[in-house]
Design a protein around this motif. Sequence first.
Motif, PDB file in Angstrom:
ATOM      1  N   ALA A  44       9.603  -6.581 -13.126  1.00 31.62           N
ATOM      2  CA  ALA A  44      10.443  -7.100 -12.045  1.00 31.62           C
ATOM      3  C   ALA A  44      10.663  -6.033 -10.979  1.00 31.62           C
ATOM      4  CB  ALA A  44      11.781  -7.580 -12.605  1.00 31.62           C
ATOM      5  N   ALA A  45      10.937  -4.799 -11.417  1.00 26.31           N
ATOM      6  CA  ALA A  45      11.140  -3.700 -10.472  1.00 26.31           C
ATOM      7  C   ALA A  45       9.865  -3.420  -9.684  1.00 26.31           C
ATOM      8  CB  ALA A  45      11.577  -2.440 -11.220  1.00 26.31           C
ATOM      9  N   MET A  46       8.722  -3.524 -10.360  1.00 27.51           N
ATOM     10  CA  MET A  46       7.449  -3.266  -9.695  1.00 27.51           C
ATOM     11  C   MET A  46       7.132  -4.338  -8.657  1.00 27.51           C
ATOM     12  SD  MET A  46       3.638  -2.960 -11.384  1.00 27.51           S
ATOM     13  CE  MET A  46       2.180  -2.813 -10.339  1.00 27.51           C
ATOM     14  N   PHE A  47       7.230  -5.606  -9.047  1.00 27.72           N
ATOM     15  CA  PHE A  47       6.785  -6.683  -8.177  1.00 27.72           C
ATOM     16  C   PHE A  47       7.822  -7.106  -7.146  1.00 27.72           C
ATOM     17  CE2 PHE A  47       3.539  -6.957 -11.420  1.00 27.72           C
ATOM     18  CZ  PHE A  47       2.412  -7.201 -10.653  1.00 27.72           C
ATOM     19  N   ALA A  48       9.084  -6.711  -7.328  1.00 28.64           N
ATOM     20  CA  ALA A  48      10.058  -6.952  -6.268  1.00 28.64           C
ATOM     21  C   ALA A  48       9.630  -6.212  -5.005  1.00 28.64           C
ATOM     22  CB  ALA A  48      11.444  -6.488  -6.703  1.00 28.64           C
ATOM     23  N   LEU A  49       9.075  -5.005  -5.185  1.00 28.23           N
ATOM     24  CA  LEU A  49       8.589  -4.223  -4.057  1.00 28.23           C
ATOM     25  C   LEU A  49       7.136  -4.548  -3.716  1.00 28.23           C
ATOM     26  CD1 LEU A  49       8.709  -2.004  -1.960  1.00 28.23           C
ATOM     27  CD2 LEU A  49       8.470  -0.308  -3.789  1.00 28.23           C
ATOM     28  N   PHE A  50       6.282  -4.602  -4.731  1.00 25.70           N
ATOM     29  CA  PHE A  50       4.843  -4.748  -4.505  1.00 25.70           C
ATOM     30  C   PHE A  50       4.492  -6.080  -3.850  1.00 25.70           C
ATOM     31  CE2 PHE A  50       0.386  -4.386  -6.527  1.00 25.70           C
ATOM     32  CZ  PHE A  50      -0.062  -3.645  -5.441  1.00 25.70           C
ATOM     33  N   SER A  51       5.245  -7.137  -4.186  1.00 28.36           N
ATOM     34  CA  SER A  51       4.943  -8.462  -3.634  1.00 28.36           C
ATOM     35  C   SER A  51       5.126  -8.507  -2.117  1.00 28.36           C
ATOM     36  CB  SER A  51       5.836  -9.525  -4.286  1.00 28.36           C
ATOM     37  OG  SER A  51       5.590  -9.609  -5.670  1.00 28.36           O
ATOM     38  N   TYR A  52       5.984  -7.634  -1.585  1.00 27.94           N
ATOM     39  CA  TYR A  52       6.301  -7.667  -0.157  1.00 27.94           C
ATOM     40  C   TYR A  52       5.913  -6.370   0.543  1.00 27.94           C
ATOM     41  CZ  TYR A  52       8.805 -11.663  -1.931  1.00 27.94           C
ATOM     42  OH  TYR A  52       9.102 -12.841  -2.563  1.00 27.94           O
ATOM     43  N   ILE A  53       4.967  -5.655  -0.060  1.00 27.99           N
ATOM     44  CA  ILE A  53       4.579  -4.358   0.504  1.00 27.99           C
ATOM     45  C   ILE A  53       3.872  -4.527   1.849  1.00 27.99           C
ATOM     46  CG2 ILE A  53       2.328  -4.211  -0.664  1.00 27.99           C
ATOM     47  CD1 ILE A  53       4.860  -1.360  -0.106  1.00 27.99           C
ATOM     48  N   ALA A  54       3.056  -5.581   2.002  1.00 26.74           N
ATOM     49  CA  ALA A  54       2.325  -5.771   3.260  1.00 26.74           C
ATOM     50  C   ALA A  54       3.271  -6.000   4.447  1.00 26.74           C
ATOM     51  CB  ALA A  54       1.324  -6.915   3.128  1.00 26.74           C
ATOM     52  N   PRO A  55       4.211  -6.967   4.375  1.00 21.69           N
ATOM     53  CA  PRO A  55       5.133  -7.116   5.519  1.00 21.69           C
ATOM     54  C   PRO A  55       5.999  -5.879   5.758  1.00 21.69           C
ATOM     55  CG  PRO A  55       5.763  -8.550   3.673  1.00 21.69           C
ATOM     56  CD  PRO A  55       4.409  -8.031   3.372  1.00 21.69           C
ATOM     57  N   LEU A  56       6.347  -5.154   4.701  1.00 19.82           N
ATOM     58  CA  LEU A  56       7.110  -3.917   4.865  1.00 19.82           C
ATOM     59  C   LEU A  56       6.318  -2.900   5.689  1.00 19.82           C
ATOM     60  CD1 LEU A  56       8.907  -3.315   1.456  1.00 19.82           C
ATOM     61  CD2 LEU A  56       9.883  -2.761   3.680  1.00 19.82           C
ATOM     62  N   LEU A  57       5.056  -2.735   5.329  1.00 20.05           N
ATOM     63  CA  LEU A  57       4.219  -1.761   6.019  1.00 20.05           C
ATOM     64  C   LEU A  57       3.941  -2.190   7.455  1.00 20.05           C
ATOM     65  CD1 LEU A  57       1.691  -0.977   3.127  1.00 20.05           C
ATOM     66  CD2 LEU A  57       3.393   0.594   4.070  1.00 20.05           C
ATOM     67  N   LEU A  58       3.712  -3.480   7.664  1.00 18.59           N
ATOM     68  CA  LEU A  58       3.387  -3.975   8.994  1.00 18.59           C
ATOM     69  C   LEU A  58       4.595  -3.963   9.931  1.00 18.59           C
ATOM     70  CD1 LEU A  58       1.122  -7.006   7.988  1.00 18.59           C
ATOM     71  CD2 LEU A  58       0.362  -4.965   9.212  1.00 18.59           C
ATOM     72  N   GLN A  59       5.734  -4.441   9.426  1.00 15.77           N
ATOM     73  CA  GLN A  59       6.880  -4.640  10.304  1.00 15.77           C
ATOM     74  C   GLN A  59       7.849  -3.459  10.351  1.00 15.77           C
ATOM     75  OE1 GLN A  59       8.736  -8.546   9.695  1.00 15.77           O
ATOM     76  NE2 GLN A  59       6.833  -9.305   8.795  1.00 15.77           N
ATOM     77  N   VAL A  60       7.919  -2.688   9.276  1.00 13.84           N
ATOM     78  CA  VAL A  60       8.859  -1.559   9.246  1.00 13.84           C
ATOM     79  C   VAL A  60       8.133  -0.241   9.525  1.00 13.84           C
ATOM     80  CG1 VAL A  60      10.540  -0.272   7.866  1.00 13.84           C
ATOM     81  CG2 VAL A  60      10.380  -2.765   7.646  1.00 13.84           C
ATOM     82  N   THR A  61       7.059   0.016   8.765  1.00  9.95           N
ATOM     83  CA  THR A  61       6.322   1.263   8.962  1.00  9.95           C
ATOM     84  C   THR A  61       5.499   1.202  10.243  1.00  9.95           C
ATOM     85  OG1 THR A  61       6.144   1.399   6.550  1.00  9.95           O
ATOM     86  CG2 THR A  61       4.826   2.951   7.823  1.00  9.95           C
ATOM     87  N   GLY A  62       5.022   0.013  10.599  1.00  8.94           N
ATOM     88  CA  GLY A  62       4.312  -0.167  11.856  1.00  8.94           C
ATOM     89  C   GLY A  62       2.848   0.195  11.810  1.00  8.94           C
ATOM     90  N   ILE A  63       2.187  -0.022  10.664  1.00 11.84           N
ATOM     91  CA  ILE A  63       0.764   0.278  10.575  1.00 11.84           C
ATOM     92  C   ILE A  63      -0.053  -0.985  10.784  1.00 11.84           C
ATOM     93  CG2 ILE A  63       1.203   2.211   9.022  1.00 11.84           C
ATOM     94  CD1 ILE A  63       0.247   0.573   6.720  1.00 11.84           C
ATOM     95  N   THR A  64      -1.364  -0.817  10.968  1.00 10.99           N
ATOM     96  CA  THR A  64      -2.258  -1.937  11.247  1.00 10.99           C
ATOM     97  C   THR A  64      -2.681  -2.639   9.954  1.00 10.99           C
ATOM     98  OG1 THR A  64      -4.229  -0.539  11.084  1.00 10.99           O
ATOM     99  CG2 THR A  64      -3.147  -0.694  13.244  1.00 10.99           C
TER     100      THR A  64
END
Length: 389
Positions: free
Chosen positions: A213-233
């Motif tokens: 649960a701890a792993m996939f709470a973050l991993f499931s939404y890693i793409a939008p986090l990276l795109l919208q918060v970190t700002g990568i392509t």
Amino acid sequence: MPVSLLALALSAFAIGTTEFVIMGLLPEVANDLRVSIPSAGWLISGYALGVAIGAPIMALLTAKLPRKRTLILLMAIFIVGNILCALAYTYNLLMLARIVTALCHGAFFGIGAVVAASLVAPGKQASAVALMFTGLTLANVLGVPLGTWFGQMFGWRATFWGVAVIGVLAFIGLIVSLPTNRDEKPVHLASEVSALNNGKLWLSLLMTVFFAAAMFALFSYIAPLLLQVTGITDRGVSWTLFLIGAGLTVGNILGGKLADWKVSFSLILSFSLIALFSLLFSWTSHSLWLAEITLFLWAMATFAMVPALQINVVRHGKDAPNLVSTLNISAFNVGNALGAWVGGAVIGGGYGLTAVPVSAAVLAAIGLLVCLYTFRGSRGQSQPARATH
């Protein structure tokens, strides 16, 4: 290193690839079968449900078979399932084919882990389990990106044909290399079920639920986090996923060695580090390089737990190693679903993407409390349980 461990790792690679590659092929599948992306997404959930429910059922159905024969049978089901996926011409048939494939997943990893541990000396059992699960981590590093590219180039069905071919190679490897254990004791269903009457076993399975649960709470939404918060392509997301896969692989190997030394310490340390790095990522996600470093360390801490969790469950259910080991895979998939739901609920509740890593840290902290409660007053945790032959 026994060649049979490599055959088990190749099998894990094939199974891991077919589970996760569908995520990268959802647009192609949805377009070809004329369904929406959310409907296609249910192919992921259907597979996870097949694993969670099918693992203990398959373990009980094959309980009286020798482990070598069971693993070969499960790989045969896997091959058939992938061929059916490649041939499916409707959404419902593809869903059915995915569920058929999923039936072998949990039981194979569970029984395969028991076999892997039995192939080496007691002090190296966790490392042997880690080597088998390296196939799963490599599926994320190599299998999924290559399978996605292959499917985009030649059609999504080609990917499943390719995975079926890898399955055939693993099938041959298992037949040729796995030793026939003539001293293996026959398993009785009553003794398998009675072994579940153990409080620490269920606490150990609960650890696995909160780990996943701890792993996939973050991993499931890693793409939008990276795109919208970190700002990568988009390409940057792919490279970050590759980096995470590398961290998972390194952590899995190191975790095996640590669990060989002391299982309880390995679990306590990993839960603590997962909570720490998840919480840290809520802050470092705003900076590219800090985010990349944090995610690599998070991935290492995360998969460092896998060998210890598997060995710990078998220790507390040593009278039914096949069943409890497969139940651990079911627990992982339950945690997978729980974590994805928690992360989605945090986003849906308006707390923002940076709150998702915080929710992952909370789940890891709960897992740590379960871990500390399980091992309270325990001594002599340095050696994992001897695998049942």
